[in-house]
Design a protein around this motif. Structure first.
Motif, PDB file in Angstrom:
ATOM      1  N   CYS A 218      13.925  22.025  28.368  1.00 50.06           N
ATOM      2  CA  CYS A 218      12.535  21.677  27.855  1.00 50.06           C
ATOM      3  C   CYS A 218      11.485  22.439  28.563  1.00 50.06           C
ATOM      4  O   CYS A 218      11.271  22.400  29.678  1.00 50.06           O
ATOM      5  CB  CYS A 218      12.298  20.570  28.193  1.00 50.06           C
ATOM      6  SG  CYS A 218      12.989  18.989  27.169  1.00 50.06           S
ATOM      7  N   ILE A 219      11.053  23.352  27.812  1.00 49.74           N
ATOM      8  CA  ILE A 219       9.958  24.569  28.325  1.00 49.74           C
ATOM      9  C   ILE A 219       8.719  24.233  27.887  1.00 49.74           C
ATOM     10  O   ILE A 219       8.568  24.176  26.416  1.00 49.74           O
ATOM     11  CB  ILE A 219      10.650  25.869  28.033  1.00 49.74           C
ATOM     12  CG1 ILE A 219      12.038  26.056  28.455  1.00 49.74           C
ATOM     13  CG2 ILE A 219       9.686  26.986  28.897  1.00 49.74           C
ATOM     14  CD1 ILE A 219      12.727  27.388  27.953  1.00 49.74           C
ATOM     15  N   SER A 220       7.613  24.256  28.610  1.00 51.69           N
ATOM     16  CA  SER A 220       6.308  24.150  28.275  1.00 51.69           C
ATOM     17  C   SER A 220       5.442  25.047  29.353  1.00 51.69           C
ATOM     18  O   SER A 220       5.594  24.359  30.714  1.00 51.69           O
ATOM     19  CB  SER A 220       5.723  22.715  28.152  1.00 51.69           C
ATOM     20  OG  SER A 220       4.467  22.779  27.977  1.00 51.69           O
TER      21      SER A 220
ATOM     22  N   CYS B 264      14.842  24.168  19.182  1.00 52.94           N
ATOM     23  CA  CYS B 264      14.195  23.251  18.383  1.00 52.94           C
ATOM     24  C   CYS B 264      12.769  23.324  18.586  1.00 52.94           C
ATOM     25  O   CYS B 264      12.230  23.270  19.773  1.00 52.94           O
ATOM     26  CB  CYS B 264      14.672  22.028  19.001  1.00 52.94           C
ATOM     27  SG  CYS B 264      13.977  20.374  18.084  1.00 52.94           S
ATOM     28  N   ARG B 265      11.917  23.789  17.602  1.00 54.36           N
ATOM     29  CA  ARG B 265      10.423  23.437  17.575  1.00 54.36           C
ATOM     30  C   ARG B 265      10.072  22.584  16.870  1.00 54.36           C
ATOM     31  O   ARG B 265       9.908  22.717  15.576  1.00 54.36           O
ATOM     32  CB  ARG B 265      10.023  25.011  17.142  1.00 54.36           C
ATOM     33  CG  ARG B 265      10.409  26.308  17.862  1.00 54.36           C
ATOM     34  CD  ARG B 265      10.029  27.485  17.010  1.00 54.36           C
ATOM     35  NE  ARG B 265      10.002  28.753  17.940  1.00 54.36           N
ATOM     36  CZ  ARG B 265      11.244  29.586  18.206  1.00 54.36           C
ATOM     37  NH1 ARG B 265      12.197  29.339  17.337  1.00 54.36           N
ATOM     38  NH2 ARG B 265      11.130  30.632  18.710  1.00 54.36           N
ATOM     39  N   ASP B 266       9.752  21.448  17.346  1.00 50.98           N
ATOM     40  CA  ASP B 266       9.362  20.511  16.534  1.00 50.98           C
ATOM     41  C   ASP B 266       9.137  19.153  17.350  1.00 50.98           C
ATOM     42  O   ASP B 266       8.904  19.324  18.698  1.00 50.98           O
ATOM     43  CB  ASP B 266      10.768  19.756  15.770  1.00 50.98           C
ATOM     44  CG  ASP B 266      10.478  19.138  14.435  1.00 50.98           C
ATOM     45  OD1 ASP B 266       9.541  18.457  14.429  1.00 50.98           O
ATOM     46  OD2 ASP B 266      11.381  19.062  13.569  1.00 50.98           O
TER      47      ASP B 266
ATOM     48  N   LYS C  25       2.236  19.031  23.500  1.00 50.35           N
ATOM     49  CA  LYS C  25       2.544  17.566  22.811  1.00 50.35           C
ATOM     50  C   LYS C  25       4.004  17.492  22.478  1.00 50.35           C
ATOM     51  O   LYS C  25       4.722  16.411  22.589  1.00 50.35           O
ATOM     52  CB  LYS C  25       1.676  17.067  21.878  1.00 50.35           C
ATOM     53  CG  LYS C  25       0.103  17.132  22.177  1.00 50.35           C
ATOM     54  CD  LYS C  25       0.053  16.154  23.202  1.00 50.35           C
ATOM     55  CE  LYS C  25      -1.661  16.182  23.553  1.00 50.35           C
ATOM     56  NZ  LYS C  25      -1.997  14.975  24.476  1.00 50.35           N
ATOM     57  N   GLU C  26       4.568  18.324  21.446  1.00 48.96           N
ATOM     58  CA  GLU C  26       5.756  18.419  21.045  1.00 48.96           C
ATOM     59  C   GLU C  26       6.774  18.393  21.932  1.00 48.96           C
ATOM     60  O   GLU C  26       7.865  17.660  21.812  1.00 48.96           O
ATOM     61  CB  GLU C  26       5.881  19.578  19.961  1.00 48.96           C
ATOM     62  CG  GLU C  26       4.985  19.485  18.662  1.00 48.96           C
ATOM     63  CD  GLU C  26       3.670  20.562  19.225  1.00 48.96           C
ATOM     64  OE1 GLU C  26       3.286  21.120  18.172  1.00 48.96           O
ATOM     65  OE2 GLU C  26       3.295  20.645  20.347  1.00 48.96           O
ATOM     66  N   THR C  27       6.652  19.258  22.853  1.00 47.69           N
ATOM     67  CA  THR C  27       7.864  19.296  23.946  1.00 47.69           C
ATOM     68  C   THR C  27       8.101  18.042  24.833  1.00 47.69           C
ATOM     69  O   THR C  27       9.004  17.694  25.162  1.00 47.69           O
ATOM     70  CB  THR C  27       7.693  20.873  24.925  1.00 47.69           C
ATOM     71  OG1 THR C  27       7.283  21.648  24.021  1.00 47.69           O
ATOM     72  CG2 THR C  27       8.588  20.900  25.678  1.00 47.69           C
ATOM     73  N   ILE C  28       6.655  17.513  25.091  1.00 53.48           N
ATOM     74  CA  ILE C  28       6.709  16.421  25.937  1.00 53.48           C
ATOM     75  C   ILE C  28       7.454  15.267  24.908  1.00 53.48           C
ATOM     76  O   ILE C  28       8.224  14.408  25.557  1.00 53.48           O
ATOM     77  CB  ILE C  28       5.277  15.700  26.322  1.00 53.48           C
ATOM     78  CG1 ILE C  28       4.764  16.735  27.250  1.00 53.48           C
ATOM     79  CG2 ILE C  28       5.357  14.485  26.736  1.00 53.48           C
ATOM     80  CD1 ILE C  28       3.154  16.620  27.582  1.00 53.48           C
ATOM     81  N   ARG C  29       6.959  14.951  23.683  1.00 56.31           N
ATOM     82  CA  ARG C  29       7.710  14.054  22.885  1.00 56.31           C
ATOM     83  C   ARG C  29       9.571  14.150  22.816  1.00 56.31           C
ATOM     84  O   ARG C  29      10.018  13.390  22.908  1.00 56.31           O
ATOM     85  CB  ARG C  29       7.212  14.090  21.489  1.00 56.31           C
ATOM     86  CG  ARG C  29       7.834  13.157  20.470  1.00 56.31           C
ATOM     87  CD  ARG C  29       7.022  13.041  19.284  1.00 56.31           C
ATOM     88  NE  ARG C  29       7.654  12.181  18.254  1.00 56.31           N
ATOM     89  CZ  ARG C  29       7.178  11.384  17.427  1.00 56.31           C
ATOM     90  NH1 ARG C  29       5.741  11.625  17.152  1.00 56.31           N
ATOM     91  NH2 ARG C  29       7.745  10.652  16.312  1.00 56.31           N
TER      92      ARG C  29
ATOM     93  N   GLY D 190      11.024  23.851  22.763  1.00 61.94           N
ATOM     94  CA  GLY D 190       9.689  24.466  23.083  1.00 61.94           C
ATOM     95  C   GLY D 190       8.839  24.878  21.880  1.00 61.94           C
ATOM     96  O   GLY D 190       9.396  24.655  20.866  1.00 61.94           O
ATOM     97  N   MET D 191       7.659  25.306  22.168  1.00 65.23           N
ATOM     98  CA  MET D 191       6.754  25.711  21.008  1.00 65.23           C
ATOM     99  C   MET D 191       6.085  27.080  21.336  1.00 65.23           C
ATOM    100  O   MET D 191       5.871  27.349  22.632  1.00 65.23           O
ATOM    101  CB  MET D 191       5.758  24.561  20.767  1.00 65.23           C
ATOM    102  CG  MET D 191       6.216  23.261  20.336  1.00 65.23           C
ATOM    103  SD  MET D 191       7.128  23.131  19.006  1.00 65.23           S
ATOM    104  CE  MET D 191       5.943  23.728  17.716  1.00 65.23           C
ATOM    105  N   GLY D 192       5.819  27.789  20.325  1.00 66.19           N
ATOM    106  CA  GLY D 192       5.108  29.041  20.869  1.00 66.19           C
ATOM    107  C   GLY D 192       5.913  29.915  21.681  1.00 66.19           C
ATOM    108  O   GLY D 192       7.109  30.072  21.573  1.00 66.19           O
ATOM    109  N   GLY D 193       5.154  30.584  22.600  1.00 63.75           N
ATOM    110  CA  GLY D 193       5.823  31.297  23.683  1.00 63.75           C
ATOM    111  C   GLY D 193       6.941  30.841  24.537  1.00 63.75           C
ATOM    112  O   GLY D 193       7.724  31.443  24.824  1.00 63.75           O
TER     113      GLY D 193
END
Length: 320
Positions: free
Chosen positions: A78-80, A61-63, A86-90, A36-39
């Motif tokens: 996988c958390i969004s 993993c933040r990438d 975008k990063e998490t979807i990829r 995931g990214m951010g929060g």
């Protein structure tokens, strides 16, 4: 006012989220990867702090790219929150090629559609919040799935009930007081390694809610490098030292000595004691207090705590 309402409803969020993910489990797993990214990446850090010291493997993993070590003994989250990161979807699209032990946690969006397409476990959470404020909705499903899958033993409902008492604390009043002490300075947040999520969350809250730089570091590591930087200090910092009475005695001694060393070098030092008898209580107390401090400081600076205009501008330019 919407942001303040989210803060006031934090306890309600936690008590609602305690049931998320209770029907999801996997067999023959012993390790965890949170993507995931951010929060939306914070649940991984929260779990690390909650179960510190760890007796299982968990990575965050933040990438854009996934790590090469993921195998069949992993649960992958996988958390969004928005569902459109975008990063998490990829990462998700790469992961479905190598494992079917994936849990998607989201309020909807594209990743929700992909989870349905690939028959991944999908946990839908309420929309309408900023991801950094939705930590209960995003984290508690992770804990429940880990418990169901035999990775940890933990009674989340019981622990949340214990935490409810400390969440009645007057965070708004204390947040306003601390915000006044931090005005016109750069906050430096210091916590023990066991409370890493609190330091990280305070930093993020100052960055996104208050729109100011803020930094955090961990005891004892920062005593071996960063502490020396205050011999030549051209900036106006305030050190925020967040104390946990359940830290070991060596760490407590480090906190006391470090506080004196910083004061001797002209720094303002603010000490905060975590409240709560169980670990979950203390983590939630620290996180909630940080959110309120950053919100009250945003009011002082006349900033909208809800919006993240530079992040949105960056996303827009990436689409061009």
């Amino acid at each position: 006012m919407m942001f303040k309402k989210s803060l006031l409803n934090f306890k309600k969020q936690l008590n609602e989220a305690v049931n998320f993910g209770r029907n999801v489990s996997f067999s023959n797993v012993s390790k965890v990867l949170v993507c995931g990214m951010g929060g939306s990446a914070l649940p991984g850090d929260f779990v690390k702090s909650l179960f510190y010291p760890l007796n299982f493997e968990i990575s965050v993993c933040r990438d854009y790219e996934i790590p090469g070590f993921v195998g069949e003994d992993y649960i992958v989250f996988c958390i969004s929150y928005s569902g459109n990161t975008k990063e998490t979807i990829r990462m998700y699209e790469s992961l479905v090629k190598i494992t079917d032990k994936i849990v998607v946690i989201t309020s909807g969006g594209k990743i929700g559609e992909l989870a349905r397409k690939y028959n991944s476990e999908l946990i839908l959470v309420p929309a309408g919040l900023q991801p950094r404020i939705a930590i209960g909705y995003l984290t508690f499903p992770v804990i429940n799935v880990m418990v169901n899958s035999g990775i940890v033993k933990y009674n989340l409902s019981t622990e949340v009930n214990k935490a409810n008492l400390v969440l009645n604390y007057d965070f708004e009043k204390q947040g306003k007081k601390i915000a006044g002490m931090l005005k016109d300075t750069v906050p430096l947040i210091y916590v023990s390694g066991a409370d890493n999520i609190i330091g990280l969350k305070w930093k993020i809250s100052f960055n996104e809610n208050t729109k100011i730089p803020a930094f955090y570091n961990l005891f004892p590591e920062w005593n071996h490098n960063e502490i020396n930087s205050f011999e030549n200090n051209p900036c106006k910092f305030t050190a925020v030292m967040i104390n946990d009475k359940y830290d070991n005695e060596i760490l407590k001694k480090r906190f006391i000595i470090t506080k004196d060393l910083l004061k001797d070098r002209g720094l303002e030092v603010l000490s905060i004691d975590l409240q709560g008898r169980n670990k979950l209580s203390r983590l939630l107390f620290g996180i909630s207090l940080g959110d309120w401090v950053s919100y009250e400081l945003a009011l002082i600076y006349r900033q909208d705590a809800e919006s993240v205009p530079v992040v949105e501008e960056l996303k827009k330019r990436l689409e061009e």
